[in-house]
Motif scaffolding. Structure first.
Motif, mmCIF file in Angstrom:
data_model
loop_
_atom_site.group_PDB
_atom_site.id
_atom_site.type_symbol
_atom_site.label_atom_id
_atom_site.label_comp_id
_atom_site.label_asym_id
_atom_site.label_seq_id
_atom_site.Cartn_x
_atom_site.Cartn_y
_atom_site.Cartn_z
ATOM 1 N N ILE A 1 0.829 -1.206 0.000
ATOM 2 C CA ILE A 1 0.000 0.000 0.000
ATOM 3 C C ILE A 1 0.863 1.256 0.000
ATOM 4 O O ILE A 1 0.596 2.224 -0.718
ATOM 5 N N LYS A 2 1.924 1.207 0.778
ATOM 6 C CA LYS A 2 2.835 2.348 0.832
ATOM 7 C C LYS A 2 3.566 2.520 -0.496
ATOM 8 O O LYS A 2 3.725 3.651 -0.988
ATOM 9 N N GLU A 3 3.973 1.408 -1.095
ATOM 10 C CA GLU A 3 4.705 1.453 -2.363
ATOM 11 C C GLU A 3 3.891 2.120 -3.473
ATOM 12 O O GLU A 3 4.419 2.898 -4.277
ATOM 13 N N LYS A 4 2.596 1.829 -3.520
ATOM 14 C CA LYS A 4 1.733 2.381 -4.571
ATOM 15 C C LYS A 4 0.969 3.628 -4.118
ATOM 16 O O LYS A 4 0.114 4.128 -4.848
ATOM 17 N N ARG A 5 1.279 4.089 -2.922
ATOM 18 C CA ARG A 5 0.658 5.297 -2.373
ATOM 19 C C ARG A 5 -0.873 5.198 -2.347
ATOM 20 O O ARG A 5 -1.588 6.152 -2.660
ATOM 21 N N LEU A 6 -1.357 4.034 -1.954
ATOM 22 C CA LEU A 6 -2.790 3.823 -1.817
ATOM 23 C C LEU A 6 -3.263 4.359 -0.471
ATOM 24 O O LEU A 6 -2.474 4.517 0.464
ATOM 25 N N ASN A 7 -4.545 4.601 -0.358
ATOM 26 C CA ASN A 7 -5.136 5.028 0.904
ATOM 27 C C ASN A 7 -5.459 3.780 1.725
ATOM 28 O O ASN A 7 -6.316 2.981 1.328
ATOM 29 N N PRO A 8 -4.790 3.561 2.863
ATOM 30 C CA PRO A 8 -5.011 2.322 3.635
ATOM 31 C C PRO A 8 -6.458 2.128 4.055
ATOM 32 O O PRO A 8 -6.991 1.025 3.980
ATOM 33 N N TRP A 9 -7.100 3.193 4.523
ATOM 34 C CA TRP A 9 -8.479 3.087 4.985
ATOM 35 C C TRP A 9 -9.401 2.719 3.837
ATOM 36 O O TRP A 9 -10.221 1.803 3.941
ATOM 37 N N GLU A 10 -9.285 3.434 2.724
ATOM 38 C CA GLU A 10 -10.141 3.161 1.572
ATOM 39 C C GLU A 10 -9.894 1.751 1.023
ATOM 40 O O GLU A 10 -10.833 1.051 0.631
ATOM 41 N N THR A 11 -8.650 1.330 1.004
ATOM 42 C CA THR A 11 -8.326 -0.001 0.487
ATOM 43 C C THR A 11 -8.954 -1.093 1.329
ATOM 44 O O THR A 11 -9.506 -2.066 0.805
ATOM 45 N N SER A 12 -8.901 -0.936 2.645
ATOM 46 C CA SER A 12 -9.502 -1.952 3.522
ATOM 47 C C SER A 12 -11.017 -1.983 3.360
ATOM 48 O O SER A 12 -11.623 -3.055 3.346
ATOM 49 N N LEU A 13 -11.643 -0.810 3.210
ATOM 50 C CA LEU A 13 -13.089 -0.777 3.010
ATOM 51 C C LEU A 13 -13.491 -1.390 1.671
ATOM 52 O O LEU A 13 -14.539 -2.039 1.563
ATOM 53 N N LEU A 14 -12.677 -1.206 0.642
ATOM 54 C CA LEU A 14 -12.964 -1.794 -0.667
ATOM 55 C C LEU A 14 -12.930 -3.317 -0.588
ATOM 56 O O LEU A 14 -13.734 -4.004 -1.226
ATOM 57 N N TYR A 15 -12.001 -3.860 0.187
ATOM 58 C CA TYR A 15 -11.926 -5.312 0.323
ATOM 59 C C TYR A 15 -13.166 -5.839 1.036
ATOM 60 O O TYR A 15 -13.732 -6.867 0.654
ATOM 61 N N ILE A 16 -13.615 -5.136 2.056
ATOM 62 C CA ILE A 16 -14.832 -5.538 2.767
ATOM 63 C C ILE A 16 -16.041 -5.412 1.847
ATOM 64 O O ILE A 16 -16.923 -6.271 1.837
ATOM 65 N N GLU A 17 -16.092 -4.344 1.046
ATOM 66 C CA GLU A 17 -17.189 -4.164 0.096
ATOM 67 C C GLU A 17 -17.214 -5.296 -0.928
ATOM 68 O O GLU A 17 -18.289 -5.774 -1.324
#
Length: 424
Positions: A392-408
């Motif tokens: 996540i850090k390498e691709k500069r993703l938003n950790p919170w949004e990424t975790s919510l997308l996985y749950i979605e």
């Protein structure tokens, strides 16, 4: 499973909660339940504790209720509890009819722990003892446990038999975990274990020389047909009409509350038109995959494929740092376990499918740039939280949004598959 460290930041509103679910199978090879693994992480490389009990309670409770809509109806859910969480009473905030409290192997069977477990039993909870390898001193906990998870990894057949014979008199259900090959799975099944968990079920071995059946061939041809840029809705409806199961599920899906149709839809052509080309293509690929059952593990493989596809698609649509089109990301996820579903090497499967070179190369492990995204979702599934944080850090993703997308994606998978996955 191995213990997962639980970490949260000092600011709950900004701390993502990562969730992974790992399937547990019954003796018939059907999914019996899931083990949920949580982690709340703060800023990359940092972990600030306010209070360990409060922090872990937040992750467990918030994580469970976020993940709950994506858990298939009627499936059991096992959640890891370290010693301090057992003693804090945090488990009582969870629904006892859905959650099984998994007592980690690091928990000491002290009088206080035994008392806490007895209170949980009185409250209606079932208990599972994790990572048992025959160690002495756990007799009281075993007597209270509804399920004992036996750590199979690295055990000889003789040791597995000895542990089984030690536990059998207690009358609890036995779960063989960390199964990594067919030989040990067959041994535990023959002995009489009730449940099974491990990477063997996620990526079953491929039996050399298997041929694709005529039924599977027709389904792959349908995949090719819907892969065209434009197709005739009437012709597609005609093709679908030859498969009673798919026809039934399509009409049921379109007539569900999700679409809110005023009048009942009884025409396949009308159903296809309501969905539109993109949606019908996506839905058909999901259903076709869920029907393929070469290794007896189609239920888990289909669920995994669909969840991967939706997560990768959502990630592409929501984050500018993803350098692949959402359609390609969806295809990469949906086809990622096609070799498992068909029981033949991926190279043989991909030949006739209308996929871009980047997707094919990623599925074959030849394109590191595209493969990165598939590895990200695989790490979510395996609860490799440290690697997830790095990626996540390498691709500069938003950790919170990424975790919510996985749950979605978990929720969406349950909705779109519906009753097409087999229930007990």
């Amino acid at each position: 499973m191995s213990q997962t460290e639980t970490v949260v930041s000092a600011e709950p509103s900004g701390s993502p909660i990562f969730v992974a679910k790992q399937p547990i199978f019954d003796r018939k090879g059907q999914i019996w339940g899931f083990e949920l693994l949580f982690r709340g992480s703060g800023k990359a490389g940092e972990a600030t504790f306010v209070d360990e009990d409060v922090a872990t309670s937040q992750v467990l409770c918030d994580g469970f209720f976020l993940a709950a809509p994506g858990i298939e109806k009627g499936k059991c859910v096992l959640i890891n509890f370290p010693q301090h969480m057992l003693l804090s009473g945090a488990a009582h905030t969870l629904p006892s009819d859905k959650c099984i409290i998994e007592i980690l192997e690091t928990v000491e069977p002290s009088p206080e722990v035994i008392g806490a477990c007895q209170e949980l039993k009185k409250a209606g909870f079932k208990l599972a003892l994790d990572d048992f390898v025959g160690q002495p001193g756990y007799e009281e906990l075993i007597a209270l446990a509804d399920i004992v998870k036996v750590d199979i990894l690295g055990q000889t057949p003789q040791e597995v038999i000895r542990i089984f014979n030690t536990l059998k008199p207690y009358g609890c259900k036995l779960l063989a975990e960390k199964i990594e090959n067919r030989k040990i799975f067959e041994l535990t099944r023959k002995l009489g274990f009730d449940y099974f968990q491990g990477f063997f079920f996620k990526k079953p071995e491929i039996i050399p020389g298997k041929k694709i059946s005529s039924n599977e061939t027709s389904k792959l041809k349908l995949m090719q047909e819907i892969g065209k840029e434009d197709f005739d809705f009437k012709e597609l409806a005609k093709t679908i009409s030859h498969d009673v199961s798919i026809s039934y599920r399509l009409l049921r899906y379109v007539n569900s509350a999700y679409f809110g149709q005023a009048k009942k839809v009884e025409s396949l052509v009308q159903a296809i038109m309501i969905l539109g080309q993109k949606q019908i293509v996506r839905w058909l690929r999901v259903i076709i995959l869920s029907d393929m059952d070469a290794m007896g593990n189609a239920q888990a493989a289909a669920l995994t494929s669909v969840q991967r596809a939706r997560f990768l698609e959502l990630l592409s649509e929501s984050d500018k740092h993803v350098n692949m089109p959402s359609e390609s990301m969806f295809f990469m996820g949906i086809f990622s376990m096609l070799d498992v579903l068909l029981g033949i090497p991926m190279e043989d499967v991909l030949g006739g499918l209308p996929l871009g070179d980047d997707v094919k190369d990623a599925l074959l492990g030849r394109d590191d740039k595209a493969r990165f995204w598939l590895e990200l979702v695989e790490n979510f599934e395996q609860a490799n939280w440290d690697r997830i944080s790095q990626m996540i850090k390498e691709k500069r993703l938003n950790p919170w949004e990424t975790s919510l997308l996985y749950i979605e994606a978990m929720k969406w998978t349950r909705e779109i598959l519906g009753e097409s996955t087999r229930e007990e």
